[in-house]
Design a protein around this motif. Structure first.
Motif, mmCIF file in Angstrom:
data_model
loop_
_atom_site.group_PDB
_atom_site.id
_atom_site.type_symbol
_atom_site.label_atom_id
_atom_site.label_comp_id
_atom_site.label_asym_id
_atom_site.label_seq_id
_atom_site.Cartn_x
_atom_site.Cartn_y
_atom_site.Cartn_z
ATOM 1 N N THR A 290 0.857 -1.177 0.000
ATOM 2 C CA THR A 290 0.000 0.000 0.000
ATOM 3 C C THR A 290 0.892 1.226 0.000
ATOM 4 O O THR A 290 1.803 1.337 0.822
ATOM 5 N N TYR B 288 0.923 5.162 0.546
ATOM 6 C CA TYR B 288 0.139 6.293 1.038
ATOM 7 C C TYR B 288 0.805 7.584 0.563
ATOM 8 O O TYR B 288 1.898 7.949 0.993
ATOM 9 N N SER C 249 -1.875 -0.834 -3.973
ATOM 10 C CA SER C 249 -2.955 0.108 -3.681
ATOM 11 C C SER C 249 -2.330 1.485 -3.498
ATOM 12 O O SER C 249 -1.419 1.654 -2.682
ATOM 13 N N LEU D 101 -7.178 -1.268 4.640
ATOM 14 C CA LEU D 101 -6.394 -1.905 3.593
ATOM 15 C C LEU D 101 -5.248 -2.675 4.238
ATOM 16 O O LEU D 101 -4.451 -2.093 4.982
ATOM 17 N N SER E 5 -1.854 -5.092 3.621
ATOM 18 C CA SER E 5 -0.844 -5.475 2.641
ATOM 19 C C SER E 5 0.397 -5.957 3.372
ATOM 20 O O SER E 5 0.535 -5.781 4.583
#
Length: 462
Positions: free
Chosen positions: A177, A179, A200, A257, A259
């Motif tokens: 993920t 961010y 993501s 989420l 991961s």
């Protein structure tokens, strides 16, 4: 105490640009570098390693997509750590080359961490804890920046990474993920997805890279999603939980989420702490960036700051020019401001480059413009290379035909942009879209996109 005309703090692009010009002009110059080798963040943690990683991934993709090799390469597992190791030779070559520049130009290298103890004196602490004082008439601060670390995020855990520590990752996660969907976030989303990870991408805003032309933004979003990247816009994190089998990112919208790994790519911080700058009246912003005037002077006018430590545009190319410009002001020689009309290079897959105004800006300013486009799928060179995804867009004034902006997405975009840059920098009638019609381009080349786009745009006039 050793005395110099100028001391440069930091050996990245901005520091190098300043030090080389000052030394070549006869100034007794020294450079302070806290890392064990030269080149700064650009060489060791940023531009060079990440772009080398991208090149490695791009090379694997080329082989997998080539029918001559696809069956053989499909079964080869190319791990992340192996690709990182392949970048080390480039980093070493760059670092050794940069050290030779300082040695050849008789710039003394002072290893250690510098802090000001008076307006003309710094104290440098080396890796053994020993300190030595140095005096100079002028200083250039080029200490760069580092990833921003919120206090509540545990970066000591190997599953939580930033754009520096990801280059030391010794395993290949199945999922990640990211961010932050700025330039760094988008680049890594593209690179890691093409390496086979489930990605993501969390964007805190309503669109990707909003400073780009809308058509380029749409193209980037489409191709990232087409590659399999899951993009979530307008999301803010609430908390992060780390478990034995992964990381869970909780978003304020209620989403969760999970991961294998989290890459924090949301913001950067200037490397200005513990330098004694506030005692000299040098103004910093809340992220530690040094505030400067148009000549890169701080509140203490004999101290300059260049490169990422001053914030935008945070590009290696601009940092070199900022360093040279600051040096010219110290030397009191006539020079123009070297850092206007900076091309943006974004190394996603495909890559992006942009220069000048966007359609959104021209519309807001009520400037009558026209658009010329060239789709790469129509270019013979792109067809031969199998790189038909992409486009070149030229924005020009309807009446004067002056070029106002150039936007490119696709194969060699960061190279192609410089042809248009050279024409945009010309004066008078030389800076018009007609240059591309009246000039013969080699065939087949990617540069031919300029002729196609110019004809396309001129055909829109009436």
């Amino acid at each position: 105490m050793k005395k110099y005309d100028v001391i440069v703090i930091g050996s990245g692009p901005g520091g190098e640009g300043a030090a080389m010009q000052l030394s070549k002009s006869g100034k007794k110059t020294a450079v302070v570098e806290k890392y064990f080798d030269m080149g700064g963040g650009c060489t060791h943690w940023g531009t060079i390693p990440s772009k080398s990683l991208r090149h490695g991934v791009r090379s694997v993709l080329e082989l997998r997509n080539n029918p001559l090799f696809a069956s053989e390469i499909r079964h080869i597992d190319v791990g992340y750590s192996n690709l990182i190791k392949s970048a080390e030779s480039v980093i070493n070559k760059q670092s050794h080359m940069r050290r030779s520049f300082y040695e050849r130009n008789r710039v003394e290298i002072i290893p250690g961490y510098a802090r000001f103890i008076s307006k003309n004196t710094i104290e440098v602490e080396n890796s053994f804890g020993a300190c030595e004082k140095f005096h100079a008439k002028n200083f250039v601060i080029a200490t760069g920046s580092r990833p921003y670390h919120p206090k509540e995020v545990d970066f000591s855990n190997k599953r939580v990474l930033d754009s520096d520590s990801i280059l030391k990752m010794d395993y290949t996660p199945r999922s990640i993920t990211i961010y932050g969907a700025g330039v760094i976030g988008c680049e890594y989303a593209s690179i890691l997805k093409n390496l086979g990870m489930k990605v993501s991408l969390i964007n805190t805003r309503d669109k990707l890279l909003a400073f780009l032309d809308n058509e380029i933004i749409d193209a980037l979003s489409y191709h990232l999603r087409n590659q399999g990247v899951l993009i979530r816009h307008n999301e803010l994190y609430e908390k992060i939980e780390i478990a034995e089998d992964g990381v869970v990112l909780y978003l304020q919208s209620g989403k969760k989420l999970k991961s294998d790994t989290l890459l924090w790519a949301n913001g950067r911080t200037g490397n200005s702490e513990n330098m004694g700058l506030k005692d000299l009246g040098i103004e910093l912003d809340y992220r530690g960036y040094i505030k400067v005037n148009d000549h890169y002077q701080t509140n203490a006018t004999h101290i300059y700051a260049v490169g990422d430590i001053v914030g935008f545009p945070s590009l290696a190319s601009a940092s070199y020019d900022q360093g040279r410009y600051a040096a010219s002001k110290i030397l009191k020689v006539a020079d123009k401001r070297l850092v206007e009309n900076i091309p943006t290079g974004i190394y996603t897959i495909p890559e992006i480059s942009s220069l000048g105004k966007t359609e959104r800006e021209l519309t807001a300013e009520k400037i009558p413009y026209e658009v010329g486009q060239s789709l790469f799928r129509s270019l013979a060179r792109a067809q031969i290379a199998g790189r038909t995804v992409g486009m070149l867009k030229i924005l020009f004034h309807r009446e004067t035909l002056k070029i106002l902006g150039i936007h490119c997405f696709g194969y060699q975009a960061s190279e192609i942009i410089h042809i248009g840059q050279a024409v945009m920098s010309q004066k008078g009638k030389a800076n018009t879209v007609k240059y591309f019609v009246d000039t013969t381009f080699n065939y087949p080349t990617m540069a031919e996109a300029y002729r196609v786009a110019a004809l396309n745009g001129l055909n829109r006039l009436f």
